[in-house]
Scaffold this motif. Structure first.
Motif, PDB file in Angstrom:
ATOM      1  N   CYS A   1     120.886 -55.106  42.453  1.00  0.00           N
ATOM      2  CA  CYS A   1     120.104 -55.999  41.580  1.00  0.00           C
ATOM      3  C   CYS A   1     119.273 -55.210  40.569  1.00  0.00           C
ATOM      4  CB  CYS A   1     119.225 -56.924  42.397  1.00  0.00           C
ATOM      5  SG  CYS A   1     120.169 -58.009  43.497  1.00  0.00           S
TER       6      CYS A   1
ATOM      7  N   GLU B   1     119.586 -57.580  37.427  1.00  0.00           N
ATOM      8  CA  GLU B   1     118.268 -58.175  37.600  1.00  0.00           C
ATOM      9  C   GLU B   1     118.014 -59.239  36.543  1.00  0.00           C
ATOM     10  OE1 GLU B   1     113.509 -57.007  37.849  1.00  0.00           O
ATOM     11  OE2 GLU B   1     115.031 -55.459  38.177  1.00  0.00           O
TER      12      GLU B   1
ATOM     13  N   ALA C   1     117.024 -63.097  37.118  1.00  0.00           N
ATOM     14  CA  ALA C   1     115.692 -63.473  36.641  1.00  0.00           C
ATOM     15  C   ALA C   1     115.735 -64.465  35.486  1.00  0.00           C
ATOM     16  CB  ALA C   1     114.927 -62.222  36.206  1.00  0.00           C
TER      17      ALA C   1
ATOM     18  N   CYS D   1     116.897 -57.406  47.358  1.00  0.00           N
ATOM     19  CA  CYS D   1     116.958 -58.024  46.032  1.00  0.00           C
ATOM     20  C   CYS D   1     115.970 -59.181  45.923  1.00  0.00           C
ATOM     21  CB  CYS D   1     118.367 -58.521  45.745  1.00  0.00           C
ATOM     22  SG  CYS D   1     119.584 -57.221  45.420  1.00  0.00           S
TER      23      CYS D   1
ATOM     24  N   ILE E   1     113.014 -59.124  43.169  1.00  0.00           N
ATOM     25  CA  ILE E   1     113.047 -60.074  42.065  1.00  0.00           C
ATOM     26  C   ILE E   1     111.816 -60.976  42.090  1.00  0.00           C
ATOM     27  CG2 ILE E   1     114.316 -62.049  41.134  1.00  0.00           C
ATOM     28  CD1 ILE E   1     116.891 -60.562  42.035  1.00  0.00           C
TER      29      ILE E   1
END
Length: 373
Positions: free
Chosen positions: A205, A215, A219, A250, A254
């Motif tokens: 990620c 990512e 996101a 992850c 995140i």
């Protein structure tokens, strides 16, 4: 017959039993000298060992969900194709390719337990394409809720993992349905997928320089796709994220990096720093800032404490992350801003059985922290 078929497993076990029995039965006859008896003994022993190895390997794959198909096992992805228009502004970022009932949900009516949709998602900005499963609770289809938006939780597997294991082995949709029916959590949408969005590479990620922007996909692109296609709450606190093992790392990362998007993150059997190994390759390309941001210890020490809630799990016996998890809890508590909770079992390994014991409490925990409208 598929790799995860019970028939294949049964045939492998039967073959191993028959070959073992045949070896014992024929051994006196093959005990003589000469190349033929020796060759017969070698052949029977080799065939028995191969059959036993295949049976054990298939059983382990059934339990842990390492590979979803023969093609996946041999490094060739064979996911169902999804036609997506990549022209900016045309076509949606999410396409539904199949629908089915929730396994084990029961009920007289076909969809009384909600629905599971198999979807293909393409990130508008990252261009990452990945399959996923989306659980929609029964309330989503009821007339009295037609104007309501629902909270959603992204659910991630470990590495390599299969998204179908979240449905079939870890029972996320069925557990969410049972908890909602019992009044222990609110109805919520579950979006279940692998963190490995660029297989076979394990991206952890991370936004890899010159590589997959994983990512950013989780996101930005994934939340946008969900809100475009489903009645997912756009209020602050409308989204959460859960994962096990690699997916747990992850989820924590995140949620910590993007508290404005994810109000809560749960890491089941998570670790707290991205590894570098043969499956990941060079994730950071010499970029020290990226390497630091992938280290949750560094983030807690050097970045402002995020306004989010975290949950971590481990076992006193059987999990290698136990000491790190206790230390992580203390580090987060010291920030005074980030919420932290934990589930610590007396014993339990890094496996599906342990996570199934933690998932009900995890879903209840995250449901209490997500807002709907």
């Amino acid at each position: 017959m598929g790799l995860t078929s019970n028939t294949v497993l049964a045939l492998a076990v039967l073959s191993a039993v028959l070959l073992f029995t045949g070896t014992v039965w024929q051994w006196p006859r093959l005990a003589r000298r000469g190349w033929r008896p020796v060759g017969g003994r070698v052949g029977l022993l080799l065939a028995t060992q191969v059959a036993l190895f295949a049976a054990v390997g298939l059983a382990a794959n059934q339990t842990f969900g390492f590979y979803a198909s023969w093609a996946d096992l041999f490094g060739q992805e064979k996911d169902q194709g999804v036609v997506v228009d990549h022209t900016p502004g045309d076509g949606g970022p999410l396409e539904v390719v199949g629908t089915r009932r929730v396994p084990g949900a029961g009920g007289v009516r076909s969809w009384s337990g909600g629905r599971i949709q198999q979807v293909g998602i393409v990130g508008r900005t990252t261009r990452i394409a990945t399959p996923a499963y989306v659980y929609l609770p029964p309330e989503y289809f009821q007339p009295r809720y037609r104007t309501r938006t629902f909270p959603a939780a992204v659910v991630l597997t470990g590495y390599p993992g299969t998204a179908s294991a979240l449905v079939e082995k870890l029972h996320y949709p069925r557990t969410a349905l049972e908890l909602a029916r019992a009044g222990r959590t609110q109805p919520m949408i579950l979006v279940m997928l692998r963190p490995t969005v660029a297989p076979p590479r394990d991206t952890e990620c991370v936004d890899i320089p010159g590589g997959p922007q994983t990512e950013s996909f989780f996101a930005r692109d994934l939340p946008d796709a969900l809100r475009t296609h489903y009645r997912v709450s756009d209020k602050p606190g409308g989204l959460g994220i859960i994962g096990n093992s690699t997916g747990g790392y992850c989820a924590l990362k995140i949620a910590m990096h993007h508290p404005d998007v994810y109000a809560a993150g749960a890491g089941l059997s998570a670790y707290y720093k991205a590894p570098i190994d043969a499956t990941t390759g060079d994730l950071f390309q010499g970029n020290k800032e990226l390497r630091n941001r992938a280290d949750l210890w560094w983030c807690l020490e050097h970045e402002p404490a995020p306004d989010t809630s975290l949950l971590v799990t481990s076992s006193r016996s059987g999990e290698s992350n136990h000491k790190d998890t206790l230390r992580f809890v203390e580090r987060v508590k010291a920030t005074g801003r980030t919420g932290i909770s934990s589930i610590i079992l007396e014993s339990g390994g890094h496996n599906f059985n342990t996570w199934r014991r933690e998932i009900p409490a995890t879903l209840q925990w995250i449901g209490e922290r997500l807002n709907a409208r």
